[in-house]
Design a protein around this motif. Structure first.
Motif, short mmCIF file in Angstrom:
data_model
loop_
_atom_site.label_atom_id
_atom_site.label_comp_id
_atom_site.label_asym_id
_atom_site.label_seq_id
_atom_site.Cartn_x
_atom_site.Cartn_y
_atom_site.Cartn_z
N MET A 147 0.91 -1.38 0.16
CA MET A 147 0.08 -0.06 -0.01
C MET A 147 1.04 1.16 -0.01
SD MET A 147 -3.29 -1.04 2.68
CE MET A 147 -4.06 0.61 2.29
N SER A 148 2.05 1.25 0.98
CA SER A 148 2.92 2.47 0.64
C SER A 148 3.39 2.52 -0.47
CB SER A 148 3.81 2.16 1.81
OG SER A 148 3.45 1.90 3.12
N ALA A 149 3.79 1.59 -1.24
CA ALA A 149 4.74 1.53 -2.51
C ALA A 149 3.55 2.34 -3.36
CB ALA A 149 5.25 0.36 -3.05
N ILE A 150 2.38 2.00 -3.52
CA ILE A 150 1.40 2.21 -4.48
C ILE A 150 0.92 3.50 -4.27
CG2 ILE A 150 -1.19 2.01 -4.83
CD1 ILE A 150 -0.79 -1.41 -4.54
N VAL A 151 0.72 4.05 -2.81
CA VAL A 151 0.22 5.53 -2.91
C VAL A 151 1.32 6.30 -3.13
CG1 VAL A 151 0.52 5.76 -0.37
CG2 VAL A 151 -1.15 6.89 -1.33
N GLY A 152 2.45 5.85 -2.85
CA GLY A 152 3.88 6.76 -3.10
C GLY A 152 4.00 7.01 -4.56
N GLY A 153 3.93 5.93 -5.06
CA GLY A 153 4.06 6.18 -6.65
C GLY A 153 3.13 6.72 -7.25
N PHE A 154 1.96 6.67 -6.95
CA PHE A 154 0.79 7.51 -7.23
C PHE A 154 0.86 8.79 -7.14
CE2 PHE A 154 -3.40 9.66 -6.58
CZ PHE A 154 -3.93 9.45 -7.67
N ASN A 155 1.28 9.27 -5.79
CA ASN A 155 1.36 10.57 -5.46
C ASN A 155 2.49 11.23 -6.40
OD1 ASN A 155 -0.69 10.59 -3.82
ND2 ASN A 155 0.80 10.33 -2.01
N GLN A 156 3.62 10.81 -6.53
CA GLN A 156 4.77 11.28 -7.25
C GLN A 156 4.25 11.55 -8.76
OE1 GLN A 156 8.21 8.67 -6.99
NE2 GLN A 156 9.48 10.34 -7.57
N ARG A 157 3.83 10.46 -9.31
CA ARG A 157 3.26 10.58 -10.67
C ARG A 157 2.26 11.69 -11.12
NH1 ARG A 157 4.53 6.64 -14.24
NH2 ARG A 157 3.99 7.10 -16.36
N ALA A 158 1.47 11.87 -10.10
CA ALA A 158 0.10 12.66 -10.33
C ALA A 158 0.87 13.92 -10.02
CB ALA A 158 -0.67 12.50 -9.06
N GLN A 159 1.75 14.14 -9.07
CA GLN A 159 2.26 15.75 -8.86
C GLN A 159 3.15 16.19 -10.13
OE1 GLN A 159 4.98 15.72 -5.43
NE2 GLN A 159 5.15 17.79 -5.38
N LYS A 160 3.89 15.19 -10.57
CA LYS A 160 4.74 15.63 -11.68
C LYS A 160 3.77 15.78 -12.95
CE LYS A 160 7.92 13.60 -14.82
NZ LYS A 160 8.76 12.50 -15.35
N LEU A 161 2.90 15.28 -13.32
CA LEU A 161 1.72 15.24 -14.43
C LEU A 161 1.42 16.92 -14.17
CD1 LEU A 161 -0.38 13.28 -16.11
CD2 LEU A 161 -1.38 15.08 -15.07
N LEU A 162 0.77 17.05 -13.08
CA LEU A 162 0.07 18.30 -12.66
C LEU A 162 0.73 19.48 -12.75
CD1 LEU A 162 -2.48 17.17 -10.03
CD2 LEU A 162 -3.25 17.95 -12.12
N GLU A 163 2.07 19.43 -12.32
CA GLU A 163 3.11 20.40 -12.44
C GLU A 163 3.29 20.87 -13.75
OE1 GLU A 163 6.62 19.10 -10.07
OE2 GLU A 163 5.61 19.95 -8.12
N LEU A 164 3.50 19.79 -14.70
CA LEU A 164 3.86 19.99 -16.10
C LEU A 164 2.59 20.86 -16.51
CD1 LEU A 164 5.30 16.42 -17.11
CD2 LEU A 164 6.33 18.65 -16.69
N HIS A 165 1.41 20.40 -16.16
CA HIS A 165 0.23 21.12 -16.97
C HIS A 165 0.07 22.39 -16.43
CE1 HIS A 165 -4.46 21.87 -16.85
NE2 HIS A 165 -3.88 21.70 -18.39
N LEU A 166 0.77 22.73 -15.33
CA LEU A 166 0.36 23.93 -14.91
C LEU A 166 1.49 25.00 -14.92
CD1 LEU A 166 -1.17 23.20 -11.18
CD2 LEU A 166 -2.44 24.46 -13.37
N ALA A 167 2.59 24.40 -15.48
CA ALA A 167 3.85 25.18 -15.59
C ALA A 167 3.49 26.25 -17.02
CB ALA A 167 5.02 24.33 -16.17
N SER A 168 4.27 27.37 -16.87
CA SER A 168 4.38 28.19 -17.92
C SER A 168 5.36 29.13 -18.05
CB SER A 168 2.87 29.34 -17.68
OG SER A 168 3.19 29.96 -16.04
N GLY A 169 5.51 29.77 -19.08
CA GLY A 169 6.66 30.71 -19.25
C GLY A 169 8.01 30.05 -19.37
N PHE A 170 8.94 30.67 -18.75
CA PHE A 170 10.29 30.08 -18.93
C PHE A 170 10.46 28.64 -18.22
CE2 PHE A 170 14.54 29.25 -16.93
CZ PHE A 170 15.31 29.34 -17.98
#
Length: 331
Positions: free
Chosen positions: A78-101
């Motif tokens: 469970m720790s591995a699953i939620v950890g992997g999910f959080n990391q992947r989701a955070q990265k995807l949303l950061e890419l989507h919200l990134a702007s400019g430089f």
């Protein structure tokens, strides 16, 4: 088709896409089977088995097989699953919200897919991943309680929630749902906004919004977007690590910190106003996609709240720096 087989097929399919860990269903069921076999062997009488005893009795409360193997193994997965999910989701949303430089910098580092639809599809698959694993946990714990004639599986689930490794608690799940709804939002305003997949939506009932998601006719997620502190629609929403969502200023007030210091400066002993869990403020997540969704869905409320909060924040910042100045001057 039994869920175990369905889940294994799902994992084989997502290995090429998400490449995230999953539950080893067969191994967990084997551990439970061994536990059941060991228990039966302890109640043999001569050459036969006392079936009446086996049918009524259950594995002891402190079973070496379950306590020493089953629960630790399940906890690790469970720790591995939620950890992997959080990391992947955070990265995807950061890419989507990134702007400019910053967006160009991420692209230069090779972290940003050139095709935007890839990000959209990955977000959808991450939500499916979270819900599939939520079902898997529920199924395996139900199997545990069936074998043991107990409610220890539900007790373990509560313990997992207190450790913040229950995947439906993840703040990134509500962000991903909001992410999809934002992308699919139509120009005309309605009280029910379609998401990138039909099972998820923003529902507004009597002026109170909530995120709903139902997949596989088994798990229904209903996230209330009313702040339990001010009793209004969450403004500048933030999710604590226990999964509860509050207005940012309300969360700061509950943690007894100023907006200047932020939630990371909260005392570790500070508790969530709802579940009373401690150590939930330091890892709090600002829900930017959800904020965008609510500002578009409730524009009049959002504008009024924005003006009100702007004045409050200026006042709090002024008081904070005046206190710091007096402390520096020894006044």
């Amino acid at each position: 088709m039994k869920f175990c087989k369905k889940y294994e097929e799902y994992l084989r399919g997502q290995e090429k896409k998400l490449k995230l860990p999953g539950f080893h269903f067969k191994r967990l069921k084997k551990i439970l089977k061994n536990c059941s076999r060991d228990f039966q062997s302890q109640h043999r009488h001569g050459d036969g088995v006392c079936s009446a005893v086996v049918a009524v009795q259950s594995c002891p409360d402190h079973c070496s097989v379950c306590d020493g193997t089953f629960f630790p193994f399940l906890l690790k997965e469970m720790s591995a699953i939620v950890g992997g999910f959080n990391q992947r989701a955070q990265k995807l949303l950061e890419l989507h919200l990134a702007s400019g430089f910053r967006k160009y910098l991420l692209w230069f580092k090779g972290k940003l897919e050139s095709d935007h639809t890839v990000l959209v599809q990955e977000g959808k698959e991450l939500v499916n991943y979270a819900l599939m694993n939520a079902i898997a946990v529920r199924k395996i714990l139900k199997k545990y309680d069936k074998i043991h004639y107990s409610k220890q599986g539900q007790t373990f689930k509560s313990q997992a929630q207190s450790k913040h490794i229950e995947i439906l608690q993840s703040p990134w799940l509500s962000e991903l749902i909001a992410f999809h709804i934002n992308l699919k939002e139509t120009k005309h305003k309605s009280k029910r906004i379609s998401s990138a997949f039909e099972e998820c939506s923003l529902a507004i009932t009597d002026g109170k919004p909530s995120l709903t998601c139902e997949i596989f006719d088994s798990v229904k997620l209903d996230i209330d977007l009313t702040c339990s502190i001010c009793l209004e629609i969450v403004f500048d929403p933030v999710s604590l690590t226990c999964g509860h969502i509050f207005c940012y200023m309300c969360a700061c007030s509950a943690a007894s910190v100023t907006i200047v210091d932020g939630l990371k400066s909260a005392n570790p002993k500070a508790k969530c106003p709802l579940c009373r869990e401690a150590r939930v403020y330091e890892g709090a997540v600002h829900l930017e996609e959800l904020s965008i969704l609510l500002s578009r869905s409730c524009p009049e409320y959002w504008e009024k709240r924005l003006q009100r909060e702007r004045a409050e924040r200026v006042q709090q910042a002024k008081e904070h720096w005046e206190t710091m100045y007096r402390a520096f001057m020894g006044m």
